[in-house]
Design a protein around this motif. Structure first.
Motif, PDB file in Angstrom:
ATOM      1  N   UNK A  99       0.899  -1.153   0.101  1.00  0.00           N
ATOM      2  CA  UNK A  99      -0.119   0.080   0.144  1.00  0.00           C
ATOM      3  C   UNK A  99       0.963   1.255   0.008  1.00  0.00           C
ATOM      4  N   UNK A 100       1.802   1.149   0.817  1.00  0.00           N
ATOM      5  CA  UNK A 100       2.859   2.427   0.908  1.00  0.00           C
ATOM      6  C   UNK A 100       3.497   2.645  -0.403  1.00  0.00           C
ATOM      7  N   UNK A 101       4.096   1.533  -0.964  1.00  0.00           N
ATOM      8  CA  UNK A 101       4.806   1.634  -1.991  1.00  0.00           C
ATOM      9  C   UNK A 101       4.039   2.331  -3.228  1.00  0.00           C
ATOM     10  N   UNK A 102       2.788   1.897  -3.457  1.00  0.00           N
ATOM     11  CA  UNK A 102       1.965   2.540  -4.409  1.00  0.00           C
ATOM     12  C   UNK A 102       1.637   3.825  -3.951  1.00  0.00           C
ATOM     13  N   UNK A 103       1.197   4.336  -2.761  1.00  0.00           N
ATOM     14  CA  UNK A 103       0.479   5.588  -2.446  1.00  0.00           C
ATOM     15  C   UNK A 103       1.871   6.567  -2.424  1.00  0.00           C
ATOM     16  N   UNK A 104       2.943   6.348  -2.269  1.00  0.00           N
ATOM     17  CA  UNK A 104       4.049   7.129  -2.320  1.00  0.00           C
ATOM     18  C   UNK A 104       4.100   7.904  -3.579  1.00  0.00           C
ATOM     19  N   UNK A 105       3.817   7.455  -4.945  1.00  0.00           N
ATOM     20  CA  UNK A 105       3.891   8.110  -5.971  1.00  0.00           C
ATOM     21  C   UNK A 105       2.421   7.993  -6.795  1.00  0.00           C
ATOM     22  N   UNK A 106       1.344   7.459  -6.443  1.00  0.00           N
ATOM     23  CA  UNK A 106       0.342   7.412  -6.901  1.00  0.00           C
ATOM     24  C   UNK A 106      -0.833   8.230  -6.285  1.00  0.00           C
ATOM     25  N   UNK A 107      -1.798   9.129  -7.096  1.00  0.00           N
ATOM     26  CA  UNK A 107      -2.827  10.110  -6.216  1.00  0.00           C
ATOM     27  C   UNK A 107      -4.062   9.725  -6.816  1.00  0.00           C
ATOM     28  N   UNK A 108      -5.224  10.220  -6.368  1.00  0.00           N
ATOM     29  CA  UNK A 108      -6.337  10.010  -6.816  1.00  0.00           C
ATOM     30  C   UNK A 108      -6.142  10.408  -8.451  1.00  0.00           C
ATOM     31  N   UNK A 109      -6.955   9.780  -9.317  1.00  0.00           N
ATOM     32  CA  UNK A 109      -6.976   9.824 -10.705  1.00  0.00           C
ATOM     33  C   UNK A 109      -5.673   9.380 -11.551  1.00  0.00           C
ATOM     34  N   UNK A 110      -4.725   8.782 -10.645  1.00  0.00           N
ATOM     35  CA  UNK A 110      -3.824   7.975 -11.462  1.00  0.00           C
ATOM     36  C   UNK A 110      -4.052   6.275 -11.818  1.00  0.00           C
ATOM     37  N   UNK A 111      -3.207   5.873 -12.318  1.00  0.00           N
ATOM     38  CA  UNK A 111      -3.437   4.714 -12.707  1.00  0.00           C
ATOM     39  C   UNK A 111      -2.320   3.677 -12.560  1.00  0.00           C
ATOM     40  N   UNK A 112      -2.573   2.402 -12.330  1.00  0.00           N
ATOM     41  CA  UNK A 112      -1.308   1.509 -11.793  1.00  0.00           C
ATOM     42  C   UNK A 112      -1.664   0.392 -12.948  1.00  0.00           C
ATOM     43  N   UNK A 113      -0.811  -0.402 -13.365  1.00  0.00           N
ATOM     44  CA  UNK A 113      -0.591  -1.383 -14.384  1.00  0.00           C
ATOM     45  C   UNK A 113      -0.207  -2.596 -13.398  1.00  0.00           C
ATOM     46  N   UNK A 114      -0.818  -3.571 -13.269  1.00  0.00           N
ATOM     47  CA  UNK A 114      -0.563  -4.848 -12.470  1.00  0.00           C
ATOM     48  C   UNK A 114      -0.931  -6.002 -13.013  1.00  0.00           C
ATOM     49  N   UNK A 115       0.090  -6.747 -12.840  1.00  0.00           N
ATOM     50  CA  UNK A 115      -0.054  -8.314 -13.197  1.00  0.00           C
ATOM     51  C   UNK A 115      -1.275  -8.874 -12.758  1.00  0.00           C
ATOM     52  N   UNK A 116      -1.784  -9.635 -13.325  1.00  0.00           N
ATOM     53  CA  UNK A 116      -3.311 -10.249 -12.671  1.00  0.00           C
ATOM     54  C   UNK A 116      -2.976 -11.272 -12.002  1.00  0.00           C
ATOM     55  N   UNK A 117      -1.553 -11.929 -12.205  1.00  0.00           N
ATOM     56  CA  UNK A 117      -1.127 -13.043 -11.316  1.00  0.00           C
ATOM     57  C   UNK A 117      -0.273 -12.662 -10.206  1.00  0.00           C
ATOM     58  N   UNK A 118      -1.116 -12.041  -9.134  1.00  0.00           N
ATOM     59  CA  UNK A 118      -0.615 -11.755  -7.742  1.00  0.00           C
ATOM     60  C   UNK A 118      -1.629 -12.221  -6.666  1.00  0.00           C
ATOM     61  N   UNK A 119      -1.009 -12.079  -5.620  1.00  0.00           N
ATOM     62  CA  UNK A 119      -1.765 -12.549  -4.386  1.00  0.00           C
ATOM     63  C   UNK A 119      -3.015 -11.862  -4.219  1.00  0.00           C
ATOM     64  N   UNK A 120      -4.156 -12.653  -3.932  1.00  0.00           N
ATOM     65  CA  UNK A 120      -5.194 -12.401  -3.812  1.00  0.00           C
ATOM     66  C   UNK A 120      -5.497 -10.788  -2.827  1.00  0.00           C
ATOM     67  N   UNK A 121      -4.706 -10.728  -1.608  1.00  0.00           N
ATOM     68  CA  UNK A 121      -4.959  -9.551  -1.071  1.00  0.00           C
ATOM     69  C   UNK A 121      -4.509  -8.310  -1.809  1.00  0.00           C
ATOM     70  N   UNK A 122      -3.210  -8.653  -2.555  1.00  0.00           N
ATOM     71  CA  UNK A 122      -2.995  -7.581  -3.701  1.00  0.00           C
ATOM     72  C   UNK A 122      -4.036  -7.003  -4.634  1.00  0.00           C
ATOM     73  N   UNK A 123      -4.677  -8.126  -5.119  1.00  0.00           N
ATOM     74  CA  UNK A 123      -5.599  -7.997  -6.230  1.00  0.00           C
ATOM     75  C   UNK A 123      -6.966  -7.252  -5.538  1.00  0.00           C
ATOM     76  N   UNK A 124      -7.044  -7.424  -4.315  1.00  0.00           N
ATOM     77  CA  UNK A 124      -8.316  -6.853  -3.645  1.00  0.00           C
ATOM     78  C   UNK A 124      -8.164  -5.180  -3.387  1.00  0.00           C
TER      79      UNK A 124
END
Length: 433
Positions: A99-124
């Protein structure tokens, strides 16, 4: 025996086995040889000016354990050394680190590209929780070619995320392909290296920019200490990218400090600690850091045994007619074997996924018949354990999301420990009926 040409201790380039033991805590003359637990929330100073300099980020030191603590700092230093980064920040859990790693550089309106093959908690986290905060995620098939993947990136994409070895589908990420995709778009690649650990793979060497771990898994190794870590390679040029005002423009909460100007290639890891940890407070306790350090000291001994045992289990299951399919990255039949040879030449870690012939009901029956292997939510520690993800860690996902994550109804995630391999296989053999 490794031969060294010793000039002075400081210039020896230590091998990772030595780093597991020697990095982090560096006692001075007369200090404790073993890392102490600094169980204090606060620290004394002789005058307010010294304290003021700490709060203004003009001096190094400790003033409140939410931001930094000597025990925690020593372990952060060790983990940064193991991955080859410029700095690290420990968190209260792996989920907090993500959570912190993402929020450090992403804010409302931004987009993340993520592999679909990730831990269920990360997916959620990405698909539900961060979506509510306005951070959108595009999930991609990590096995797609570069041109297909590039269509998922837009002008608001701020990072790409994937797992070295995904949990529980065990896909192996083509780190160089994803690093190229990220860097061609002037954004960083964040890699969750939990299952591989820095002993088996160091993503920075293949182009990753940030590495995260759930330290609760192999780094701890004993299922006694929850935690996570964010590690900064120091290689991404935030200023040249032109997309990260969080790091390149004044932070008014610190009197206008600009992180890239004041902290150079440590800008990302400095901001995540001094701003996000300050405000959110998901720090690791000194006690848990101490336990994590004990576990990490034997990482180099445990990971080869985990990998060796897991390969033996996978080979046994692959030949068994009671098993419909087996996924283990190290198997010659695995579709990611070429990526394993490239990124994981010293072992494919200790988790095997397999499907029991007969579907979900047969899988649950097999799970309940295990004796040595415990049914637990945890994974990746010294003891063999097993889980049925579709009814546990991934039960909040829809059937389509389960499919996207590579989780089938009959899938059993089998975390192979470091016990005698004959005992592990005998337990499996009896449980399969």
């Amino acid at each position: 025996m490794v031969q060294y040409t010793k000039i002075t201790y400081e210039v020896i380039i230590l091998k990772i086995e030595t780093k597991c033991i020697q990095e982090g805590w560096k006692p001075k003359n007369g200090e404790p040889r073993v890392l102490p637990i600094y169980q204090s929330t606060t620290y004394k100073y002789d005058n307010s000016a010294e304290m003021g300099d700490l709060f203004d980020l003009k001096a190094d030191g400790f003033f409140y354990t939410r931001l930094a603590n000597p025990t925690v700092a020593a372990v952060e230093s060790k983990l940064a050394a193991l991955e080859g980064g410029v700095g690290a920040m420990l968190t209260s859990s792996g989920q907090a680190a993500t959570t912190m790693a993402i929020m450090n550089i992403a804010s409302a309106g931004d987009n993340v590209v993520c592999s679909s093959a990730v831990y269920g908690g990360t997916f959620n986290l990405l698909g539900v929780t961060l979506e509510k905060f306005g951070i959108h995620t595009t999930f991609v098939n990590p096995d797609d070619d570069y041109d297909t993947l590039s269509k998922a990136v837009n002008d608001r994409t701020r990072l790409i995320l994937g797992e070295t070895i995904s949990n529980p589908s065990l896909n192996v990420l083509d780190i160089e392909k994803f690093a190229k995709l990220a860097h061609d778009n002037n954004i960083p690649l964040i890699v969750d290296n939990t299952f591989a650990t820095p002993y088996l793979c160091r993503p920075f060497e293949w182009g990753a920019d940030i590495v995260i771990h759930s330290t609760s898994k192999y780094l701890d190794g004993h299922a006694v200490s929850l935690g996570g870590v964010v590690i900064d390679s120091g290689k991404f040029d935030w200023e040249a990218a032109g997309k990260f005002p969080e790091l390149t423009t004044p932070d008014e909460s610190y009197h206008g400090i600009i992180y890239t100007e004041s902290f150079g290639n440590a800008a990302y890891i400095t901001k995540i600690r001094t701003q996000l940890m300050r405000d959110i407070g998901v720090m690791m306790s000194p006690q848990n850091a101490f336990l994590l350090n004990l576990g990490t000291e034997t990482l180099h001994l445990r990971m080869p045994r985990h990998s060796e045992n897991a390969m033996a289990v996978a080979e046994f299951l692959e030949k068994d007619p009671r098993v419909s399919w087996v996924t283990y990255p190290g198997l010659p039949s695995n579709p990611h074997k070429a990526l394993v040879d490239k990124y994981l030449p010293n072992g494919a870690s200790g988790v095997v996924s397999f499907g029991v012939d007969g579907g979900r009901e047969a899988a649950e029956k097999c799970l309940n018949a295990l004796s040595l292997a415990a049914i637990v939510t945890h994974v990746a520690d010294a003891r063999t354990c097993a889980l049925h993800p579709a009814s546990a860690t991934h039960r909040q996902l829809t059937d389509q999301q389960l499919k996207d994550c590579g989780v089938k109804p009959e899938l059993i995630r089998f975390s192979v420990g470091i016990e005698n391999i004959d005992d592990i296989i005998e337990d499996l053999d009896k449980a399969l009926g």
